[in-house]
Design a protein around this motif. Structure first.
Motif, PDB file in Angstrom:
ATOM      1  N   ALA A 241       0.754  -1.325  -0.001  1.00 57.79           N
ATOM      2  CA  ALA A 241      -0.037   0.117   0.062  1.00 57.79           C
ATOM      3  C   ALA A 241       0.920   1.241   0.008  1.00 57.79           C
ATOM      4  O   ALA A 241       0.540   2.256  -0.587  1.00 57.79           O
ATOM      5  N   THR A 409      -4.289  -3.795   3.093  1.00 56.38           N
ATOM      6  CA  THR A 409      -3.828  -3.119   1.968  1.00 56.38           C
ATOM      7  C   THR A 409      -4.773  -1.777   1.693  1.00 56.38           C
ATOM      8  O   THR A 409      -4.090  -0.573   1.714  1.00 56.38           O
ATOM      9  N   VAL A 410      -6.094  -1.956   2.139  1.00 57.65           N
ATOM     10  CA  VAL A 410      -6.776  -0.935   1.891  1.00 57.65           C
ATOM     11  C   VAL A 410      -6.656   0.149   2.940  1.00 57.65           C
ATOM     12  O   VAL A 410      -6.461   1.465   2.785  1.00 57.65           O
TER      13      VAL A 410
END
Length: 468
Positions: A241, A409-410
């Motif tokens: 990310a 990840t988000v």
């Protein structure tokens, strides 16, 4: 005020008769890192003309003078991105004139570690460990180069390879990462300081302080509460990310960057506190996977404080070496739980990493900041893809783990993107120079240049939309 440390390049990049004083070179430091910066037309036009003349004679740049061979596009590409020159500390400009200094910087720490290693291995006849653990010697040839040249520590290669490819216990892999970095990145730290490569000293001091408490807390309370699969997937997901956020930021190749954290320590010491908190969180990441303080500090410096990757990278290398020494020291002397297998792994990797990491730091010091950033993009992406493939092949990839990785990840993307926009706000409202140091009575040279470039970029985007 924008930093005025000299952006010193290799002496081979300048020709006789074009010497520059440190104050002249320092003026370049406040502009985005680019070969041909557009200088404001001020009263110091003679100085700026001299700077342009000097850089126009850099290797790989084509000339129109008769009798000189024009460089090919490939030569220009190599000169721009891989012969960009070293960025040295103020007062260390003379180091660039010693062509043997980088080699000495690599060999001195390597000779020390090899002397200790050979003496220990011969005395206890431990060469048999290579029979089963030899593969890590080859892995760390690449891993040590990455550790020295980028903000990705040796553990960022060792940990996922050991846990994912060879199914080594994450605790063992974490301890091996500490050991590898304590040797290899300590050697690279010596090389960095010996060459005089610029380090963000405030970030080094305050992040190291926060990292001390973070890694101890993580080893005692957090690492033991996470499963092996969570450690594997969570590690690669969060840093992927960050890599995506850095790539998004660097789409503007000529974005404005600094050489230090500006206006330090800030109102109510908020910048110092942010660096301490950065070190604390990074130390917790290190306690789980063996590295993390380096990449998290790199993220804060580049996204929030808009520090150039050429400064943030050696700073992160030096930080990870100190944090790794603290981590393995705590494991050995306080927790007393380092597995014997960890010692076998360091026996086969130490002679490699103490050469590879310093050599990587030399290579990285000559690369353009976008090349250093590209290493981050590529390694983090490969790690993410490989992690899911290998964990799935091991039969440990269930729906819960997929959701956990996706959320990491988000969340990481939102967090790092927010930090990037906050950094832009700080840049535009606080950190841009209000005056030209060579013409204090003039207008806001640095700000004028920044907004001019931004307006030109916006106009270009509008024209592209109209063309479509």
């Amino acid at each position: 005020m924008t930093d005025t440390f000299p952006a010193t390049f290799n002496a081979s990049a300048a020709t006789p008769g074009n010497s520059r004083s440190s104050s002249q070179v320092g003026t370049l430091g406040k502009f985005p890192e680019t070969r041909f910066p557009t200088f404001p037309k001020k009263s110091n036009s003679a100085v700026l003309s001299n700077l342009n003349n000097t850089y126009s004679r850099s290797p790989g740049i084509s000339h129109s003078s008769p009798g000189l061979k024009k460089s090919s596009p490939a030569d220009n590409f190599v000169a721009k991105y891989f012969q960009n020159g070293q960025l040295l500390e103020r007062g260390k400009e003379k180091n660039a004139g010693d062509p043997w200094r980088p080699l000495k910087g690599v060999l001195i720490p390597a000779a020390f570690f090899h002397l200790v290693w050979w003496a220990y291995m011969i005395k206890f006849d431990l060469f048999y460990v290579f029979e089963e653990k030899y593969y890590m010697s080859f892995v760390m040839i690449f891993g040590s180069l990455i550790a020295g040249a980028t903000s990705e520590g040796g553990g960022s290669v060792a940990f996922p390879v050991m846990t994912l490819a060879f199914d080594v216990d994450p605790v063992v892999a974490r301890d091996v990462s500490f050991m590898i970095q304590s040797c290899g990145m300590s050697a690279a730290t010596f090389t960095i300081f010996y060459m005089g490569v610029k380090v963000e000293r405030n970030a080094f001091i305050f992040c190291a302080l926060g990292g001390l408490f973070g890694i101890v807390l993580g080893l005692e309370q957090i690492s033991t509460r996470m499963s092996s699969a969570q450690k594997k997937i969570g590690f690669v997901s969060i840093w992927f990310a960050f890599a995506f956020s850095l790539y998004w930021l660097n789409r503007n190749e000529a974005r404005h960057v600094h050489l230090t954290v500006q206006n330090f320590p800030g109102k109510l010491y908020w910048r110092a506190l942010v660096l301490i908190l950065t070190g604390f969180i990074g130390g917790i990441f290190s306690s789980v996977a063996g590295s993390g303080l380096d990449i998290y500090t790199f993220a804060t410096l580049t996204l929030l404080f808009r520090v150039s990757e050429k400064v943030a990278t050696p700073t992160s290398v030096c930080l990870m070496s100190t944090n790794s020494i603290i981590g393995i020291g705590w494991r050995i002397f306080f927790q007393r739980s380092v597995d014997m297998e960890s010692w076998e792994f360091i026996a086969v990797t130490m002679p490699v990493v103490v050469l590879g990491a310093p050599f990587g730091s030399v290579l990285g010091s000559y690369c353009h900041r976008l090349v250093l950033a590209a290493f981050v993009y590529s390694t983090d992406t490969v790690q993410l893809v490989a992690a899911y493939i290998i964990v799935n092949n091991q039969g440990n990839l269930d729906n819960k783990l997929i959701v956990t990785g996706g959320l990491c990840t988000v969340f990481g993307a939102i967090f790092f993107t927010a930090g990037s926009y906050l950094g832009l706000f700080i840049l535009e409202t606080t950190d841009l120079d209000r005056t030209d140091p060579d013409n204090p009575d003039g207008d806001n040279a640095d700000m004028d240049r920044y907004w001019k470039m931004k307006n030109e970029k916006n106009l270009k985007m509008e024209n592209n939309v109209l063309a479509v």
